[in-house]
Design a protein around this motif. Structure first.
Motif, PDB file in Angstrom:
ATOM      1  N   CYS A 144       9.119   0.823  32.864  1.00  0.00           N
ATOM      2  CA  CYS A 144       9.067   0.936  31.676  1.00  0.00           C
ATOM      3  C   CYS A 144       9.086  -0.466  30.951  1.00  0.00           C
ATOM      4  O   CYS A 144      10.263  -1.390  31.084  1.00  0.00           O
ATOM      5  N   PHE A 158       9.998  -1.077  27.750  1.00  0.00           N
ATOM      6  CA  PHE A 158      11.172  -1.178  26.992  1.00  0.00           C
ATOM      7  C   PHE A 158      12.369  -1.686  28.013  1.00  0.00           C
ATOM      8  O   PHE A 158      13.433  -2.373  27.517  1.00  0.00           O
ATOM      9  N   CYS A 159      12.520  -0.985  29.088  1.00  0.00           N
ATOM     10  CA  CYS A 159      13.693  -1.383  29.800  1.00  0.00           C
ATOM     11  C   CYS A 159      13.482  -2.726  30.385  1.00  0.00           C
ATOM     12  O   CYS A 159      14.589  -3.430  30.576  1.00  0.00           O
ATOM     13  N   HIS A 195      17.588   4.252  29.070  1.00  0.00           N
ATOM     14  CA  HIS A 195      16.348   4.769  29.263  1.00  0.00           C
ATOM     15  C   HIS A 195      16.246   6.378  28.900  1.00  0.00           C
ATOM     16  O   HIS A 195      16.338   7.346  29.479  1.00  0.00           O
ATOM     17  N   HIS A 232       9.821   5.433  25.917  1.00  0.00           N
ATOM     18  CA  HIS A 232      11.409   5.116  25.805  1.00  0.00           C
ATOM     19  C   HIS A 232      11.863   4.983  24.362  1.00  0.00           C
ATOM     20  O   HIS A 232      11.176   4.361  23.482  1.00  0.00           O
TER      21      HIS A 232
HETATM   22 ZN    ZN Z   1      12.908   2.506  29.458  1.00  0.00          ZN
END
Ligand code: ZN
Ligand code: 5GP
Length: 114
Positions: A4, A6-7, A46, A98
């Motif tokens: 992910c 954004f993770c 998340h 996310h």
């Molecule tokens: Zn994420």
């Protein structure tokens, strides 16, 4: 490595400059700004979307919203006004899965959205 994006940003893998960072929430500039101010506010956790969050996340969701308020103040757009948007799911136009709030400001924003 998390898949992910954004993770990965939350893990500091992309060297993102944060306008706000605390134990639970981050804020950073959108890669493709749609207004003079376009900031994304995300939980570090998340969560896929607002629809896929639960009551257990309510305090965190409140924290995301309060961070949008605080960043708007920090950027000096709280008086002129701004919009906070959570695109959710397919019809909502969500492209990154996310949860994130868009903070948009710096120009008059049209309504309704497309
Ligand atoms: Zn994420
Ligand atoms: P959505 O369409 O899911 O509501 O919004 C996703 C947003 O994330 C878009 O505005 C897009 O420009 C932004 N975005 C996608 N990938 C990245 C990235 O790697 N870095 C940053 N800062 N923004 C991103």
């Amino acid at each position: 490595m998390a898949a992910c994006i954004f993770c990965r940003i939350a893990a500091g893998e992309l060297g993102t400059k944060f306008l706000h960072a605390d134990a639970d929430v981050l804020a950073f500039a959108d890669l493709q700004p749609q207004a003079p101010v376009h900031v994304l506010v995300i939980p570090r956790k998340h969560l896929v979307s607002l629809a896929q969050s639960s009551g257990q996340d309510d305090a965190l969701l409140g924290h995301v919203l309060a961070t949008a308020r605080s960043v708007a103040q920090q950027l000096g757009v709280d008086t002129s006004g701004y919009r906070v948007v959570l695109n959710t799911g397919s019809d909502g136009g969500q492209s990154v899965h996310h949860l994130h709030a868009h903070l948009l400001a710096g120009r008059p924003l049209g309504w309704p959205p497309g």
